[in-house]
Design an enzyme around this catalytic site. Structure first.
Site, short mmCIF file in Angstrom:
data_model
loop_
_atom_site.label_atom_id
_atom_site.label_comp_id
_atom_site.label_asym_id
_atom_site.label_seq_id
_atom_site.Cartn_x
_atom_site.Cartn_y
_atom_site.Cartn_z
N HIS A 77 52.07 40.38 57.42
CA HIS A 77 51.45 39.68 58.56
C HIS A 77 51.69 38.18 58.43
CE1 HIS A 77 48.59 42.84 60.42
NE2 HIS A 77 49.63 43.43 59.86
N TYR A 205 39.58 38.04 64.00
CA TYR A 205 38.23 37.69 63.54
C TYR A 205 37.50 37.11 64.75
CZ TYR A 205 39.90 38.08 58.69
OH TYR A 205 40.41 38.55 57.50
N PRO A 297 33.16 39.60 52.70
CA PRO A 297 34.55 40.00 52.98
C PRO A 297 35.27 39.17 54.05
CG PRO A 297 32.99 41.64 53.81
CD PRO A 297 32.19 40.66 53.03
N LYS A 301 38.91 37.98 50.28
CA LYS A 301 39.22 37.39 48.98
C LYS A 301 38.84 38.24 47.77
CE LYS A 301 41.25 33.65 50.13
NZ LYS A 301 42.26 34.47 50.80
N TYR A 389 43.60 31.12 53.37
CA TYR A 389 43.66 32.55 53.69
C TYR A 389 44.82 33.22 52.94
CZ TYR A 389 43.13 36.85 56.34
OH TYR A 389 42.91 38.15 56.69
P1 RFL Z 1 35.26 47.76 41.80
O1 RFL Z 1 36.26 48.11 42.83
O2 RFL Z 1 33.83 47.76 42.19
O3 RFL Z 1 35.48 48.73 40.56
C1 RFL Z 1 34.56 48.78 39.49
C2 RFL Z 1 34.67 50.16 38.85
O4 RFL Z 1 33.81 50.21 37.72
C3 RFL Z 1 33.12 51.46 37.71
N1 RFL Z 1 31.88 51.31 36.92
C4 RFL Z 1 31.76 51.75 35.64
N2 RFL Z 1 32.63 52.36 34.84
C5 RFL Z 1 32.21 52.68 33.59
N3 RFL Z 1 30.95 52.41 33.14
C6 RFL Z 1 30.04 51.80 33.92
N4 RFL Z 1 28.81 51.55 33.47
C7 RFL Z 1 30.43 51.43 35.23
N5 RFL Z 1 29.81 50.83 36.27
C8 RFL Z 1 30.70 50.77 37.28
C9 RFL Z 1 32.90 51.76 39.19
O5 RFL Z 1 32.69 53.15 39.41
C10 RFL Z 1 34.21 51.26 39.79
O6 RFL Z 1 35.20 52.27 39.87
O7 RFL Z 1 35.56 46.31 41.19
P2 RFL Z 1 36.95 45.57 40.92
O8 RFL Z 1 37.91 46.47 40.23
O9 RFL Z 1 36.59 44.26 40.31
O10 RFL Z 1 37.57 45.32 42.38
C11 RFL Z 1 36.95 44.46 43.30
C12 RFL Z 1 37.24 44.92 44.73
O11 RFL Z 1 36.93 46.30 44.83
C13 RFL Z 1 36.45 44.11 45.77
O12 RFL Z 1 36.42 42.75 45.43
C14 RFL Z 1 37.05 44.23 47.19
O13 RFL Z 1 37.00 45.55 47.66
C15 RFL Z 1 36.31 43.31 48.17
N6 RFL Z 1 36.79 43.44 49.56
C16 RFL Z 1 37.96 42.81 49.97
N7 RFL Z 1 38.71 42.12 49.10
C17 RFL Z 1 39.90 41.56 49.49
O14 RFL Z 1 40.58 40.91 48.66
N8 RFL Z 1 40.38 41.69 50.79
C18 RFL Z 1 39.68 42.39 51.73
O15 RFL Z 1 40.18 42.53 52.84
C19 RFL Z 1 38.40 42.96 51.34
N9 RFL Z 1 37.68 43.67 52.22
C20 RFL Z 1 36.05 44.20 50.47
C21 RFL Z 1 36.52 44.29 51.82
C22 RFL Z 1 34.88 44.87 50.09
C23 RFL Z 1 34.18 45.61 51.02
N10 RFL Z 1 33.00 46.26 50.55
C24 RFL Z 1 32.65 47.60 50.87
C25 RFL Z 1 32.19 45.67 49.53
C26 RFL Z 1 35.81 45.02 52.76
C27 RFL Z 1 34.63 45.65 52.37
C28 RFL Z 1 33.87 46.40 53.44
C1 PHB Z 2 39.91 45.34 56.05
O1 PHB Z 2 40.94 45.69 56.66
O2 PHB Z 2 39.17 46.17 55.52
C2 PHB Z 2 39.56 43.89 55.97
C3 PHB Z 2 40.48 42.96 56.40
C4 PHB Z 2 40.16 41.62 56.36
C5 PHB Z 2 38.93 41.22 55.90
C6 PHB Z 2 38.01 42.16 55.46
C7 PHB Z 2 38.33 43.51 55.50
O3 PHB Z 2 38.62 39.89 55.89
#
Ligand code: RFL
Ligand code: PHB
Length: 394
Positions: A77, A205, A297, A301, A389
């Site tokens: 993108h 957005y 989110p 980041k 971004y």
């Molecule tokens: P995770 O993905 O939470 O993984 C942590 C893992 O640790 C396990 N765990 C354990 N394992 C062993 N012993 C324990 N005691 C444990 N406790 C927990 C868990 O089961 C899990 O598998 O953390 P990690 O790896 O640091 O990754 C971080 C990302 O997942 C997170 O920052 C992103 O998903 C945030 N996020 C976004 N980030 C972006 O860069 N771009 C995006 O577009 C974006 N969109 C989003 C998002 C997060 C969202 N939610 C639901 C919070 C959109 C959403 C809706």
């Molecule tokens: C997504 O596609 O899940 C998404 C994209 C951009 C964001 C957050 C979530 O800023």
């Protein structure tokens, strides 16, 4: 009975994207790892999360040897849109910064990493419980846990907590050492995934008087949409029809008119939070990703910050094992936190710019359209947004 013992160099707690990427990069450099994970692999892969990868994250996945499918199936993108009712502001990343981002789901990144780790043969224990991190001040540290009805123990040089916001690693650092910064926002994001063509080629957005909305996507037949909802709302409060109707009211009318709707195949609510825990190292324990910091989110980041943490830590550990130098490991927390705070600021400013804050007075409410009109007029303002971004350099 003595616990079953596993010896390695680095014990990793958590097999989400940060734990898996760290392990993969270390294994490629000849450093041994073992991973424990609280959930099953299927459960980790069922969580629908991030969708946007910065250039630096893409490069790191290339370095890890897990980028082939991303380059085949991901979508580059070169810009995104910000809107306010019918005002549409294009942020042209390519023109403003020379860079672009990759739209490729976190689920897919994680799946590619699991496949690569399985090929490496890295020891991995799923569905563990009773995790304890011990002896962090000793030459060998221990991670003790229950797995398949047996007590097990990993002995290692270092432990890395990649276990997300609710994990045990951060809690292992004494409260007196930790400094925590937190902002909880008074709303959440209700998100749906639907097998429909996205309403636009780029992410939108959207700011509106009814609240924020985001139109995102995974591929030409899979859309991801979010709307800002009060924290008191539950998924059950929102039928698919109610979701689509509200989403359309918040997007520009031309976009709403061409929107294709359909049944949701996933629906969930995520609260929004900014959180940092400093430092990111305590004795032989390092923290990476959501274990140490959370961003709302809005700036896309979270996953990208997890990747930059991993990059700095891998550099430090390679220098330690290959060059017998502790300098980069000692600098890990400061280097990682400097970038974390930049992403905190950007994510907070995007969130503040685009959401409705119920407690805002009339003056503060005027600031949002004023800032958006400035963005529409000023290339300098758009450039500042684009630079953040697409991701600040590692
Ligand atoms: P995770 O993905 O939470 O993984 C942590 C893992 O640790 C396990 N765990 C354990 N394992 C062993 N012993 C324990 N005691 C444990 N406790 C927990 C868990 O089961 C899990 O598998 O953390 P990690 O790896 O640091 O990754 C971080 C990302 O997942 C997170 O920052 C992103 O998903 C945030 N996020 C976004 N980030 C972006 O860069 N771009 C995006 O577009 C974006 N969109 C989003 C998002 C997060 C969202 N939610 C639901 C919070 C959109 C959403 C809706
Ligand atoms: C997504 O596609 O899940 C998404 C994209 C951009 C964001 C957050 C979530 O800023």
């Amino acid at each position: 009975m003595q616990p079953i013992q596993v010896d390695t160099q680095i014990a990793i707690v958590g097999a989400g994207p940060s734990g898996l990427l760290l392990s993969q990069l270390l294994n490629k450099a000849g450093i041994k790892t073992a991973i424990i994970e609280r959930s099953s692999k299927e459960h980790v892969l069922s969580r629908i999360r991030a969708g946007v990868l910065e250039r630096g994250t893409v490069q790191l996945l290339e370095q890890a040897g897990v980028s082939d499918r991303m380059h085949r199936e991901g979508h580059v993108h070169e810009g995104c849109l910000l809107s306010q009712n019918d005002l549409q502001i294009r942020i042209n990343f390519k023109e403003l910064t020379g860079a672009s981002v990759m739209v490729y789901g976190q689920t897919e990144v994680t799946k590619d990493l699991y496949d690569a780790q399985d090929e490496m043969g890295t020891p991995r224990f799923h569905e563990v419980s009773e995790v304890q991190i011990l002896d962090l001040d000793q030459p060998q540290s221990r991670v003790c846990f229950e797995h398949e009805g047996q007590s097990k123990e990993i002995r290692c040089d270092f432990v890395v907590g990649c276990d997300g916001f609710h994990g045990v690693s951060r809690q292992t650092i004494p409260k007196s050492v930790r400094k925590e910064f937190e902002k909880v926002y008074p709303f959440g994001w209700l998100g749906i995934l639907s097998e429909t063509p996205p309403c636009d080629e780029e992410l939108i957005y959207a700011h509106s008087e009814r609240g924020f909305a985001l139109a995102s996507m995974r591929n030409p037949m899979l859309s991801r949409y979010y709307i800002q909802v009060p924290l008191t709302d539950t998924v059950e409060d929102w039928s698919d029809d109610a979701f689509w109707a509200e989403l359309k009211k918040r997007l520009p009318s031309a976009v709403a008119d061409r929107m294709v709707t359909g049944p949701s195949i996933e629906k969930s609510i995520a609260p929004l939070r900014s959180f940092v825990s400093e430092p990111m190292r305590y004795q032989s324990l390092f923290l990476c990703g959501d274990a140490s910091h959370i961003v709302p989110p809005t700036g896309a980041k979270g996953l990208n910050l997890a990747a930059s943490d991993v990059h700095y830590l891998v550099e430090g550990l390679i220098d330690y094992y290959h060059n017998q130098s502790e300098e980069k490991l000692d600098g890990y927390s400061d280097r990682a936190l400097a970038r974390v705070w930049q992403a905190m600021r950007f994510s907070w400013s995007m969130t503040t710019l685009l959401h409705q804050f119920p407690e805002d007075d009339a003056f503060t409410q005027r600031m949002q359209p004023t800032a958006l009109h400035h963005l529409a007029k000023s290339e300098t303002a758009r450039q500042e947004l684009a630079e953040n971004y697409i991701g600040l350099p590692f």
